[in-house]
Enzyme design. Structure first.
Site, PDB file in Angstrom:
ATOM      1  N   PHE A 150     -14.309 -26.896   6.687  1.00 26.78           N
ATOM      2  CA  PHE A 150     -14.948 -26.288   5.333  1.00 26.78           C
ATOM      3  C   PHE A 150     -15.898 -27.342   4.714  1.00 26.78           C
ATOM      4  O   PHE A 150     -16.037 -28.463   5.044  1.00 26.78           O
ATOM      5  CB  PHE A 150     -13.698 -26.059   4.242  1.00 26.78           C
ATOM      6  CG  PHE A 150     -12.894 -27.449   3.817  1.00 26.78           C
ATOM      7  CD1 PHE A 150     -13.484 -27.797   2.610  1.00 26.78           C
ATOM      8  CD2 PHE A 150     -12.056 -27.992   4.568  1.00 26.78           C
ATOM      9  CE1 PHE A 150     -12.883 -29.132   2.050  1.00 26.78           C
ATOM     10  CE2 PHE A 150     -11.355 -29.019   4.075  1.00 26.78           C
ATOM     11  CZ  PHE A 150     -11.731 -29.661   3.022  1.00 26.78           C
ATOM     12  N   CYS A 151     -16.785 -26.460   3.771  1.00 27.04           N
ATOM     13  CA  CYS A 151     -17.739 -27.331   2.840  1.00 27.04           C
ATOM     14  C   CYS A 151     -17.871 -26.551   1.665  1.00 27.04           C
ATOM     15  O   CYS A 151     -17.036 -25.661   1.273  1.00 27.04           O
ATOM     16  CB  CYS A 151     -18.927 -27.619   3.772  1.00 27.04           C
ATOM     17  SG  CYS A 151     -19.963 -25.937   4.029  1.00 27.04           S
ATOM     18  N   THR A 152     -18.890 -26.993   0.788  1.00 28.62           N
ATOM     19  CA  THR A 152     -18.839 -26.367  -0.340  1.00 28.62           C
ATOM     20  C   THR A 152     -19.225 -24.950  -0.268  1.00 28.62           C
ATOM     21  O   THR A 152     -18.601 -24.220  -1.148  1.00 28.62           O
ATOM     22  CB  THR A 152     -20.093 -27.056  -1.304  1.00 28.62           C
ATOM     23  OG1 THR A 152     -19.449 -28.443  -1.532  1.00 28.62           O
ATOM     24  CG2 THR A 152     -20.124 -26.659  -2.746  1.00 28.62           C
ATOM     25  N   VAL A 205     -15.515 -23.517  -0.158  1.00 24.66           N
ATOM     26  CA  VAL A 205     -14.798 -23.938  -1.279  1.00 24.66           C
ATOM     27  C   VAL A 205     -15.108 -23.116  -2.485  1.00 24.66           C
ATOM     28  O   VAL A 205     -14.267 -22.639  -3.129  1.00 24.66           O
ATOM     29  CB  VAL A 205     -14.994 -25.341  -1.661  1.00 24.66           C
ATOM     30  CG1 VAL A 205     -13.878 -25.703  -2.716  1.00 24.66           C
ATOM     31  CG2 VAL A 205     -14.498 -26.171  -0.514  1.00 24.66           C
TER      32      VAL A 205
END
Length: 248
Positions: free
Chosen positions: A196-198, A225
Site C-alpha cells: 500500500f501507499c498514499t 490509504v
C-alpha cells in the site's frame, strides 16, 4: 448526491488526486503540456501535473466544473478512441480553500520515480485489492504487508503489522526489495504480499517490480490509504495514526 450534500459543497474547492499508467506518445505529451496551463488559468485551477511516456500523475484543486474539465481533457488524451473508458484513477475530496499556490504541468521521465526502466505496470503488476476487501487480506497471517511509502510518512501512521522499509525515497525501494525483503521472504515464507501507499501509484509500480523479479503473489491497495480511510468505517479500520499528504 443529495440536495444537502450539493449545498454543502457549493462554495468549496474540489481537490482531485489522480494518476494513470497509460503510454503517451510525443504528440500527446506536448499537447497536454501546452493546453493544460491555459485550461487551468481560465478555470482558476492550481496544482501540479507530471507527464511522461508512461502516463500522468497529479493533484489539482479549484472550482468543481473547472477541475472536471481539466480531468476530462487528460482522459481524452489517454484514450481518444473511447472516452467512456475511464483511464484515470481519481480520488476526489473537498477543501475550504485552495491547497496549492499555482499550476504546473511538467515533463518527467517517470510519473513516480523508481529509476528502473524495465518496470511497466501496464504489462505486469499485482492484483488490485478494493478497500472493502483489504482487512480480510491483511488479517490473514499468511499475508506479508509492506508499506511502500517513505520513512517520514510511515513515522506518523501505517497499518497494523506492516513492514516499514525505512526508505528515504521511492528510488530506494528496489534495493531494499532485492536485499532485505528477500531475507524476510525466506524467514517468513508468506503465501502472498500486500502493498500500500498514499494514493495507489507507488504500490502499483512497486508491485510491478516485485512481479518482474520473482516475489510470487503480489496484491496492492486500490486508491491507497486515502481511499481506504474514506471507505472503511473507523470502527473497522486497521490504520493507526495519521496519513501524510503532499499539499497544504
Amino acid at each position: 448526491m443529495s440536495t444537502t450534500a450539493r449545498e454543502s459543497h457549493a462554495n468549496k474547492i474540489l481537490v482531485a488526486a489522480f494518476y494513470a499508467f497509460r503510454p503517451l506518445n510525443d504528440d500527446q505529451r506536448e499537447s497536454l503540456l501546452a493546453e493544460l496551463p491555459t485550461l487551468a488559468r481560465e478555470g482558476e485551477v492550481v496544482g501540479s501535473v507530471l507527464i511522461a511516456k508512461e502516463g500522468v500523475n497529479g493533484t489539482i484543486s479549484g472550482p468543481k466544473a473547472a477541475v472536471e474539465q481539466v480531468l476530462a481533457r487528460i482522459q481524452e488524451t489517454l484514450n481518444p478512441a473511447n472516452r467512456q473508458v475511464e483511464e484515470l484513477e481519481v480520488k476526489r475530496s473537498w477543501a475550504n480553500k485552495q491547497v496549492f499556490r499555482r499550476f504546473k504541468a511538467r515533463r518527467k521521465k517517470e510519473i513516480v520515480t523508481m529509476g528502473v526502466e524495465s518496470v511497466d505496470p501496464r504489462t505486469s503488476a499485482g492484483t488490485y485489492v478494493q478497500p472493502e476487501d483489504w482487512n480480510a487480506l491483511v488479517d490473514d497471517p499468511d499475508t506479508l504487508v509492506i508499506d511502500t511509502r517513505n520513512s517520514y510518512e510511515t513515522a506518523i501512521g501505517t497499518f497494523d503489522g506492516a513492514i516499514d522499509p525505512n526508505t528515504e525515497s521511492f528510488r530506494d525501494f528496489p534495493h531494499w526489495a532485492d536485499t532485505r525483503l528477500r531475507e524476510v521472504m525466506q524467514e517468513k515464507v508468506p503465501k502472498r504480499i500486500a502493498m500500500f501507499c498514499t494514493g495507489g501509484i507507488r504500490c502499483e509500480k512497486a508491485s510491478s517490480y516485485l512481479q518482474d523479479n520473482g516475489f510470487g503473489e503480489v496484491h496492492h491497495l486500490r486508491g491507497g490509504v486515502l481511499k481506504y480511510l474514506e471507505t472503511v468505517p473507523e470502527t473497522d479500520s486497521r490504520w493507526r495514526g495519521e496519513c501524510f499528504v503532499f499539499d497544504q
